[in-house]
Design a protein around this motif. Structure first.
Motif, short mmCIF file in Angstrom:
data_model
loop_
_atom_site.label_atom_id
_atom_site.label_comp_id
_atom_site.label_asym_id
_atom_site.label_seq_id
_atom_site.Cartn_x
_atom_site.Cartn_y
_atom_site.Cartn_z
N ASP A 18 51.08 -7.17 -28.54
CA ASP A 18 50.73 -5.96 -29.29
C ASP A 18 52.04 -5.22 -29.57
O ASP A 18 52.55 -4.50 -28.71
N THR A 19 52.60 -5.43 -30.75
CA THR A 19 53.92 -4.86 -31.05
C THR A 19 53.87 -3.34 -31.17
O THR A 19 54.85 -2.66 -30.88
N LYS A 20 52.73 -2.80 -31.59
CA LYS A 20 52.62 -1.35 -31.74
C LYS A 20 52.75 -0.65 -30.39
O LYS A 20 53.37 0.41 -30.28
N ARG A 21 52.14 -1.23 -29.35
CA ARG A 21 52.20 -0.64 -28.02
C ARG A 21 53.34 -1.22 -27.18
O ARG A 21 53.63 -0.73 -26.09
N GLY A 22 53.97 -2.27 -27.68
CA GLY A 22 55.09 -2.88 -26.96
C GLY A 22 54.68 -3.57 -25.68
O GLY A 22 55.42 -3.53 -24.68
N VAL A 23 53.51 -4.23 -25.70
CA VAL A 23 53.02 -4.92 -24.51
C VAL A 23 52.54 -6.32 -24.86
O VAL A 23 52.19 -6.60 -26.01
N LYS B 185 49.44 -8.79 -24.20
CA LYS B 185 48.03 -8.73 -23.80
C LYS B 185 47.72 -10.01 -23.03
O LYS B 185 47.77 -11.10 -23.59
N ASP C 136 47.50 -5.33 -19.46
CA ASP C 136 48.72 -5.11 -20.22
C ASP C 136 49.89 -5.61 -19.38
O ASP C 136 49.89 -5.45 -18.15
N LYS D 145 54.23 -5.37 -19.33
CA LYS D 145 55.48 -4.86 -19.87
C LYS D 145 56.60 -5.82 -19.51
O LYS D 145 56.79 -6.16 -18.33
N GLY E 48 50.17 -3.26 -16.40
CA GLY E 48 49.72 -1.94 -16.79
C GLY E 48 48.22 -1.84 -16.64
O GLY E 48 47.64 -2.50 -15.76
#
Length: 203
Positions: A108-113, A115, A127, A129, A143
Motif C-alpha cells: 500500500d504505497t499511500k500508507r507506506g506499508v 499488507k 500491516d 513497516k 502494525g
C-alpha cells in the motif's frame, strides 16, 4: 520494480547488495533458499493448543528445536486485479514433523506499508513497516492487525496483537543470509521466535 523496491524507494539502494538481489524478485522467477534455524522457541506451554490449531492454516506451530533444517521460497506474481503479490513459503523440517509458516504480501504505497496476510488460507492480517538499518539490513515491524474469517476482517485490540519484529541481513564472511524473527504479545509474552541462516539455492 518489485513491491519492496517501490516501498523503500531510494533506501532500497542502501541494502546490502545481496539483499537487493534477494528482494528484487522478478515476476515468475522465485527465490529459493535453504539453511538451518539455530533455534526455534515458542511461548508458554498453555499456548500450545492455540499454536497447534494455527498450524492447520500454515501459520504458527507449537514445536521448539535447535539446528532445524529450513527452506524458504518467495514467488512474485500478478493478481487478476493487476496488483503484485509475493507468496512467502517458509518450511521447518523437525525430526518428527514438517511445519509451514506462509504469507501473502502486497504493498500500500499511500500508507507506506506492506499488507501481510498470514496463513494459508489467510487467518490473520497485519500491516508491516519496512526500513533499512545503517548496516544495510532489512528491518520489519508489525502494525495494526485483523483476524480474517472468509471475506470478513475484524480488528484485533492492541493488547491482543502479536508484536512482530524481523531483521534479515547478509554475512559476507560466511556468505549466508541471516534471519531473526520475534513474535510477542503485550500480555502473554513470546508466541514464537526463531533465528538462523540460509543460502540461495538453484533448483
Amino acid at each position: 520494480m518489485t513491491i519492496y523496491q517501490e516501498l523503500l524507494g531510494e533506501d532500497f539502494q542502501s541494502l546490502h547488495s545481496k539483499l537487493q538481489e534477494r528482494y528484487a524478485l522478478p515476476i515468475g522467477e522465485p527465490f529459493n533458499g535453504g539453511g538451518t534455524m539455530s533455534k526455534i522457541e515458542t511461548g508458554a506451554s498453555w499456548l500450545k493448543p492455540f499454536l497447534k490449531l494455527a498450524a492447520r492454516w500454515k501459520f504458527l506451530f507449537p514445536e521448539n528445536g535447535k539446528d532445524v533444517p529450513f527452506s524458504i521460497k518467495n514467488t512474485c506474481r500478478t493478481l487478476p486485479t493487476g496488483e503484485v503479490q509475493i507468496h512467502w513459503e517458509r518450511t521447518f523440517y523437525f525430526e518428527v514433523i514438517t511445519r509451514h509458516f506462509n504469507a501473502f504480501m502486497t504493498v500500500d504505497t499511500k500508507r507506506g506499508v506492506v499488507k501481510d496476510y498470514l496463513g494459508e488460507p489467510s487467518l490473520f492480517y497485519s500491516d508491516l513497516k519496512f526500513a533499512v538499518t545503517s548496516e544495510g539490513r532489512i528491518h520489519i515491524r508489525s502494525g495494526p492487525q485483523r483476524i480474517v474469517i472468509g471475506n470478513l476482517e475484524f480488528p484485533i485490540p492492541r493488547l491482543l496483537e502479536g508484536v512482530v519484529t524481523v531483521e534479515e541481513g547478509y554475512d559476507d564472511v560466511r556468505e549466508v543470509f541471516t534471519i531473526q524473527v520475534d513474535i510477542r504479545n503485550r500480555i502473554v509474552g513470546r508466541l514464537m521466535a526463531y533465528e538462523g541462516e540460509f543460502k540461495m539455492q538453484t533448483l
